[in-house]
Enzyme design. Structure first.
Site, PDB file in Angstrom:
ATOM      1  N   HIS A 126     -10.095 -11.216   0.378  1.00 54.79           N
ATOM      2  CA  HIS A 126      -9.157 -10.551  -0.546  1.00 54.79           C
ATOM      3  C   HIS A 126      -8.127 -11.598  -0.979  1.00 54.79           C
ATOM      4  CE1 HIS A 126      -6.648  -7.303  -2.177  1.00 54.79           C
ATOM      5  NE2 HIS A 126      -7.576  -6.414  -1.866  1.00 54.79           N
TER       6      HIS A 126
ATOM      7  N   ARG B 223       0.831  -1.197   0.000  1.00 54.99           N
ATOM      8  CA  ARG B 223       0.000   0.000   0.000  1.00 54.99           C
ATOM      9  C   ARG B 223       0.869   1.252   0.000  1.00 54.99           C
ATOM     10  NH1 ARG B 223      -3.136  -2.636  -1.717  1.00 54.99           N
ATOM     11  NH2 ARG B 223      -5.223  -3.215  -1.093  1.00 54.99           N
TER      12      ARG B 223
HETATM   13  O1  SFD Z   1      -8.659  -1.819  -3.195  1.00 55.71           O
HETATM   14  C1  SFD Z   1     -19.594  -7.501  14.268  1.00 55.71           C
HETATM   15  N1  SFD Z   1     -12.016  -4.313  -0.078  1.00 55.71           N
HETATM   16  C2  SFD Z   1     -12.245  -4.147  -1.435  1.00 55.71           C
HETATM   17  N2  SFD Z   1     -13.188  -4.790  -2.146  1.00 55.71           N
HETATM   18  C3  SFD Z   1     -13.542  -4.401  -3.401  1.00 55.71           C
HETATM   19  O2  SFD Z   1     -14.418  -5.004  -4.028  1.00 55.71           O
HETATM   20  N3  SFD Z   1     -12.915  -3.321  -3.980  1.00 55.71           N
HETATM   21  C4  SFD Z   1     -11.919  -2.625  -3.359  1.00 55.71           C
HETATM   22  O3  SFD Z   1     -11.440  -1.609  -3.858  1.00 55.71           O
HETATM   23  C5  SFD Z   1     -11.454  -3.134  -2.102  1.00 55.71           C
HETATM   24  N4  SFD Z   1     -10.343  -2.586  -1.425  1.00 55.71           N
HETATM   25  C6  SFD Z   1     -10.538  -2.358  -0.069  1.00 55.71           C
HETATM   26  C7  SFD Z   1     -11.340  -3.291   0.642  1.00 55.71           C
HETATM   27  C8  SFD Z   1     -11.456  -3.110   2.030  1.00 55.71           C
HETATM   28  C9  SFD Z   1     -10.821  -2.009   2.645  1.00 55.71           C
HETATM   29  C10 SFD Z   1     -10.947  -1.844   4.123  1.00 55.71           C
HETATM   30  C11 SFD Z   1     -10.079  -1.071   1.890  1.00 55.71           C
HETATM   31  C12 SFD Z   1      -9.955  -1.258   0.536  1.00 55.71           C
HETATM   32  C13 SFD Z   1      -9.436   0.105   2.540  1.00 55.71           C
HETATM   33  C14 SFD Z   1     -12.457  -5.566   0.559  1.00 55.71           C
HETATM   34  C15 SFD Z   1     -13.934  -5.641   0.950  1.00 55.71           C
HETATM   35  O4  SFD Z   1     -14.293  -4.509   1.655  1.00 55.71           O
HETATM   36  C16 SFD Z   1     -14.176  -6.914   1.773  1.00 55.71           C
HETATM   37  O5  SFD Z   1     -13.798  -7.997   0.979  1.00 55.71           O
HETATM   38  C17 SFD Z   1     -15.627  -7.118   2.220  1.00 55.71           C
HETATM   39  O6  SFD Z   1     -16.122  -5.977   2.869  1.00 55.71           O
HETATM   40  C18 SFD Z   1     -15.765  -8.317   3.151  1.00 55.71           C
HETATM   41  O7  SFD Z   1     -17.105  -8.445   3.550  1.00 55.71           O
HETATM   42  P1  SFD Z   1     -17.531  -9.064   4.996  1.00 55.71           P
HETATM   43  O8  SFD Z   1     -19.000  -8.994   5.088  1.00 55.71           O
HETATM   44  O9  SFD Z   1     -16.859 -10.355   5.209  1.00 55.71           O
HETATM   45  O10 SFD Z   1     -16.848  -8.044   6.073  1.00 55.71           O
HETATM   46  P2  SFD Z   1     -17.229  -6.525   6.404  1.00 55.71           P
HETATM   47  O11 SFD Z   1     -17.838  -5.862   5.224  1.00 55.71           O
HETATM   48  O12 SFD Z   1     -16.007  -5.897   6.973  1.00 55.71           O
HETATM   49  O13 SFD Z   1     -18.352  -6.650   7.548  1.00 55.71           O
HETATM   50  C19 SFD Z   1     -18.078  -7.126   8.834  1.00 55.71           C
HETATM   51  C20 SFD Z   1     -19.303  -6.801   9.701  1.00 55.71           C
HETATM   52  O14 SFD Z   1     -19.219  -7.481  10.964  1.00 55.71           O
HETATM   53  C21 SFD Z   1     -19.516  -6.565  12.007  1.00 55.71           C
HETATM   54  N5  SFD Z   1     -18.887  -7.103  13.203  1.00 55.71           N
HETATM   55  N6  SFD Z   1     -20.927  -7.472  14.493  1.00 55.71           N
HETATM   56  C22 SFD Z   1     -21.352  -7.930  15.700  1.00 55.71           C
HETATM   57  N7  SFD Z   1     -20.498  -8.425  16.665  1.00 55.71           N
HETATM   58  C23 SFD Z   1     -19.155  -8.469  16.454  1.00 55.71           C
HETATM   59  N8  SFD Z   1     -18.343  -8.969  17.403  1.00 55.71           N
HETATM   60  C24 SFD Z   1     -18.661  -7.987  15.209  1.00 55.71           C
HETATM   61  N9  SFD Z   1     -17.408  -7.865  14.671  1.00 55.71           N
HETATM   62  C25 SFD Z   1     -17.570  -7.338  13.448  1.00 55.71           C
HETATM   63  C26 SFD Z   1     -18.975  -5.236  11.490  1.00 55.71           C
HETATM   64  O15 SFD Z   1     -19.522  -4.130  12.163  1.00 55.71           O
HETATM   65  C27 SFD Z   1     -19.435  -5.312  10.044  1.00 55.71           C
HETATM   66  O16 SFD Z   1     -20.790  -4.961   9.939  1.00 55.71           O
HETATM   67  S1  SFD Z   1      -8.801  -2.739  -2.104  1.00 55.71           S
HETATM   68  O17 SFD Z   1      -7.822  -2.421  -1.090  1.00 55.71           O
HETATM   69  O18 SFD Z   1      -8.721  -4.060  -2.543  1.00 55.71           O
HETATM   70  P1  AMP Z   2      -5.385  -3.566  -4.457  1.00 55.19           P
HETATM   71  O1  AMP Z   2      -5.640  -2.106  -4.621  1.00 55.19           O
HETATM   72  O2  AMP Z   2      -3.936  -3.910  -4.288  1.00 55.19           O
HETATM   73  O3  AMP Z   2      -6.262  -4.228  -3.441  1.00 55.19           O
HETATM   74  O4  AMP Z   2      -5.777  -4.223  -5.832  1.00 55.19           O
HETATM   75  C1  AMP Z   2      -7.045  -4.177  -6.381  1.00 55.19           C
HETATM   76  C2  AMP Z   2      -7.180  -5.356  -7.293  1.00 55.19           C
HETATM   77  O5  AMP Z   2      -6.132  -5.349  -8.264  1.00 55.19           O
HETATM   78  C3  AMP Z   2      -7.082  -6.700  -6.609  1.00 55.19           C
HETATM   79  O6  AMP Z   2      -7.918  -7.552  -7.340  1.00 55.19           O
HETATM   80  C4  AMP Z   2      -5.630  -7.081  -6.771  1.00 55.19           C
HETATM   81  O7  AMP Z   2      -5.432  -8.477  -6.718  1.00 55.19           O
HETATM   82  C5  AMP Z   2      -5.315  -6.496  -8.149  1.00 55.19           C
HETATM   83  N1  AMP Z   2      -3.931  -6.050  -8.297  1.00 55.19           N
HETATM   84  C6  AMP Z   2      -3.282  -5.100  -7.599  1.00 55.19           C
HETATM   85  N2  AMP Z   2      -2.026  -4.926  -8.057  1.00 55.19           N
HETATM   86  C7  AMP Z   2      -1.884  -5.783  -9.073  1.00 55.19           C
HETATM   87  C8  AMP Z   2      -0.816  -6.093  -9.964  1.00 55.19           C
HETATM   88  N3  AMP Z   2       0.369  -5.486  -9.881  1.00 55.19           N
HETATM   89  N4  AMP Z   2      -1.047  -7.034 -10.898  1.00 55.19           N
HETATM   90  C9  AMP Z   2      -2.231  -7.667 -10.972  1.00 55.19           C
HETATM   91  N5  AMP Z   2      -3.266  -7.422 -10.175  1.00 55.19           N
HETATM   92  C10 AMP Z   2      -3.101  -6.496  -9.240  1.00 55.19           C
END
Ligand code: SFD
Ligand code: AMP
Length: 634
Positions: free
Chosen positions: A386, A247
């Site tokens: 993820h 990141r």
């Molecule tokens: O770029 C209780 N994620 C990304 N997914 C994408 O599709 N695109 C992206 O761009 C993504 N990126 C990303 C992602 C996450 C984060 C934090 C960032 C960037 C900065 C991943 C997705 O968000 C992730 O895969 C899903 O949200 C997972 O869904 P789920 O339902 O498994 O988890 P949740 O949404 O976090 O919900 C959890 C819930 O549980 C609650 N909870 N409730 C009661 N009692 C307890 N003890 C509890 N503990 C937790 C929470 O409040 C929440 O409601 S990128 O980086 O890849």
């Molecule tokens: P990220 O922002 O790293 O969570 O990436 C977003 C999406 O792009 C996820 O599906 C990753 O697996 C994919 N991704 C990120 N970087 C790369 C890369 N260098 N090559 C291929 N896929 C990538």
């Protein structure tokens, strides 16, 4: 705690969590439950509108297969996931989610989520599987649909689910407490669907002091899914697979848009591109080292080798990527327009999901079209949705799963009536926000089916409920009894507060289980020492103390983290090889052992004995011929 009211709620299907998977489950379960006159209840520790990983919004939907367009097939997606996880994946689950995910995305759009479109009206792709969105309000949009489906009276917010309620070895519900009122909740249900996300801050984060708590994945996902399923006696899978994303340094801005959409390079301090200069290293991890895209952990690994050699900082070459894209436009006026467009897309990418990265850029005078920006490997997280894989071992879909992967209802764990989705279910990586929602929908439907076919009223003994209530509220009592023993409430011979407890856990994990300080490296002796220290920490868990409800939640979050930590250390010890360099490296077993370890490493805490069982489970190819499967790396 005499002044605590006990509130009992009886329902048919209980959804614990209110995130992406839970909201998907709510929509589908409500639909099917209505047909059978059943009730579905959802309980979230926070407010569903902004809870979970998507709280701040997202700038991309990372799983969209586009089956209707005919460009990709299920097999393509399965190959991608299998290769990215170095061969360790449940193809039945990955395919099942992949065949449902597009419809979740279409629902999001119908509910009002703006998805980028090109001039021809087609979705704008970030990469092959990823779509660009204006996602600041992504979670609000998804939550609204869930709330409409369930009805507001069936949703409990700000109730922290602490432990499962059991009827022998069958699930009977869940218990927890309100984080705002003195109320202890007892939910009794025929089926329980766990979707409480992954685990953050099990390992010491890079952030310290004023930035403490900053992480890529949300700190409020504290391992509750893992704790709940472990304590129910469910078999868990891939507990050794932690995810470490690369990141933007210190504020954790996403890199996907830069690598995939802007086609940026990452280089070291000498201007060398580690993905090129370190290429030969990939030969050591064949067949996965030769696939495209290169698995996430191997991409990490090549960068880490540069850092180990003292070649940091590592930079995302934002200035170079923006120049290249704008230079491609020949007309000067159009070029200027393109440049402006790229600049605003760059900022929006952060503003949509990691606002603090935009703030850090502004605070450090970072102009992305002029200056490169540092990137770094983050700390380890547990996340099944993820590029990690940890979670419960769940039953696969009837039409795809071989007998070894199917024992009844889809997405049911090995405990009767207990369903899992999103980060809570394992070995089905790369589902992200959209796939978690889709998996929640399938699991929600399956949970209703279970409740229809198993109509007996849930039963949990009063003795169990009373014992749980006493144990869960104990930190409040401990604080009250001992607070006078010292003048500093943080230092007391009779108790430990949540923060000190968390620091101890994180230090153990960091130094012994291969965290940031140990350059993600460990060995058997370190792990065994870590287990010993975790044992002592576990003893001290009964001394946790909380002055109020908020800290009571913090105490239990850390107990949940501790159980996730133990499952992890045990499984890293059990798997005698290094399979995911870049996530962790076993210095005593530095290579991959396909012959003995191309399998799942599963574990189970046995409630009746308190002992742990470790077991191997086979990898069964579904989507590739035997020969081709090998060739594809699985
Ligand atoms: O770029 C209780 N994620 C990304 N997914 C994408 O599709 N695109 C992206 O761009 C993504 N990126 C990303 C992602 C996450 C984060 C934090 C960032 C960037 C900065 C991943 C997705 O968000 C992730 O895969 C899903 O949200 C997972 O869904 P789920 O339902 O498994 O988890 P949740 O949404 O976090 O919900 C959890 C819930 O549980 C609650 N909870 N409730 C009661 N009692 C307890 N003890 C509890 N503990 C937790 C929470 O409040 C929440 O409601 S990128 O980086 O890849
Ligand atoms: P990220 O922002 O790293 O969570 O990436 C977003 C999406 O792009 C996820 O599906 C990753 O697996 C994919 N991704 C990120 N970087 C790369 C890369 N260098 N090559 C291929 N896929 C990538």
């Amino acid at each position: 705690m005499a002044n605590f009211e006990t509130v009992e709620v009886k329902t048919d299907v209980l959804i614990v969590g209110g995130g992406m998977a839970a909201c998907g489950a709510a929509v589908e379960a409500a639909y099917w439950a209505k047909k059978h006159n059943l009730q579905v209840t959802m309980v979230d520790k926070a407010a569903v509108d902004r809870s979970g990983a998507v709280a701040m919004g997202l700038s991309a939907i990372n799983q969209y297969v586009g089956l209707k367009d005919g460009k990709n097939t299920l097999k393509d997606y399965v190959n991608y996931v299998r290769n990215d996880l170095m061969g360790i994946t449940r193809e039945d689950l990955v395919a099942d989610i992949a065949r449902h995910v597009d419809s979740s995305v279409h629902l999001f759009e119908k509910w009002g989520l703006p998805i980028w479109k090109d001039e021809a009206g087609n979705y704008v792709h970030e990469g092959r599987w990823q779509l660009m969105i204006n996602g600041e309000s992504y979670k609000v949009v998804v939550a609204e649909a869930a709330k409409n489906a369930l009805g507001i009276d069936n949703i409990y917010e700000r109730v922290f689910i602490t432990a499962p309620l059991m009827d022998g070895d069958k699930i009977a519900g869940a218990v927890g407490f309100s984080v705002r009122e003195n109320k202890f909740y007892v939910f009794k249900a025929k089926a329980v669907l766990v979707a409480m996300g992954g685990a953050v801050h099990v390992f010491k984060p890079r952030s310290s002091g004023e930035g403490l708590g900053r992480a890529w994945y949300p700190p409020w996902n504290a391992g509750s899914s893992a704790y709940f399923t472990l304590k129910a006696g469910a078999e868990m899978t891939c507990q050794e697979v932690r995810f470490i994303p690369v990141r933007f340094k210190d504020a954790y801005g996403p890199v996907g848009a830069w690598f995939l959409l802007f086609k940026s390079r990452a280089t070291n301090a000498m201007g060398e591109e580690y993905m090129q200069t370190r290429r030969s290293e990939l030969q050591n991890w064949l067949p996965y080292g030769s696939v495209k895209p290169i698995p996430a952990n191997l991409r990490n690994w090549l960068g880490m080798l540069d850092v180990k050699d003292g070649k940091g900082p590592i930079y995302m070459r934002t200035e170079e990527a923006i120049k290249k894209l704008s230079d491609a436009v020949t007309d000067p006026k159009e070029r200027k327009k393109k440049l402006k467009e790229l600049e605003s897309e760059a900022w929006e990418d952060f503003l949509d999901m990691t606002v603090s990265q935009a703030i850090l850029w502004a605070a450090t005078n970072l102009v992305p079209e002029e200056k490169p920006s540092e990137i770094a490997a983050a700390e380890p997280y547990f996340i099944g949705s993820h590029s990690g894989a940890s979670g419960a071992w769940v039953s696969g879909p009837e039409d795809l799963a071989p007998p070894e992967y199917n024992w009844g209802y889809s997405y049911m764990a090995t405990v009767s009536g207990l369903f899992c989705a999103g980060d809570a279910s394992g070995a089905s990586s790369h589902k992200f926000s959209s796939g978690s929602h889709a998996e929640g929908r399938i699991a929600g439907k399956s949970a209703v089916r279970y409740a229809v076919e198993n109509p007996d009223e849930p039963h949990a003994s009063e003795a169990q409920v009373n014992a749980l209530r006493e144990e869960i509220l104990r930190p409040l009592d401990t604080y009250e009894r001992h607070q006078g023993a010292s003048t500093d409430p943080d230092v007391n011979p009779n108790y430990i507060r949540h923060k000190s407890f968390m620091f101890r856990l994180q230090k153990i994990m960091d130094e012994y289980a291969g965290g940031v300080s140990a350059q993600f490296t460990t060995n058997r002796q370190l792990l065994e020492k870590g287990m010993e220290l975790l044992g002592l920490l576990k003893e001290d868990a009964s001394k946790l103390a909380a002055p109020d409800l908020h800290e009571l939640m913090r105490c239990w979050e850390n107990v949940h983290r501790m159980w996730q930590a133990e499952a992890h250390v045990r499984t890293v010890l059990f798997r005698e090889e290094t399979r995911w360099p870049g996530y962790y490296y076993r210095a005593d077993l530095p290579s991959m052992d396909q012959e003995n370890w191309k399998c799942f490493a599963n574990c189970r805490w046995v409630p009746s004995t308190g002992e742990w069982e470790m077991m191997k489970r086979p990898i069964i190819p579904i989507y590739a011929e035997a020969g081709e499967h090998e060739l594809l790396g699985g």
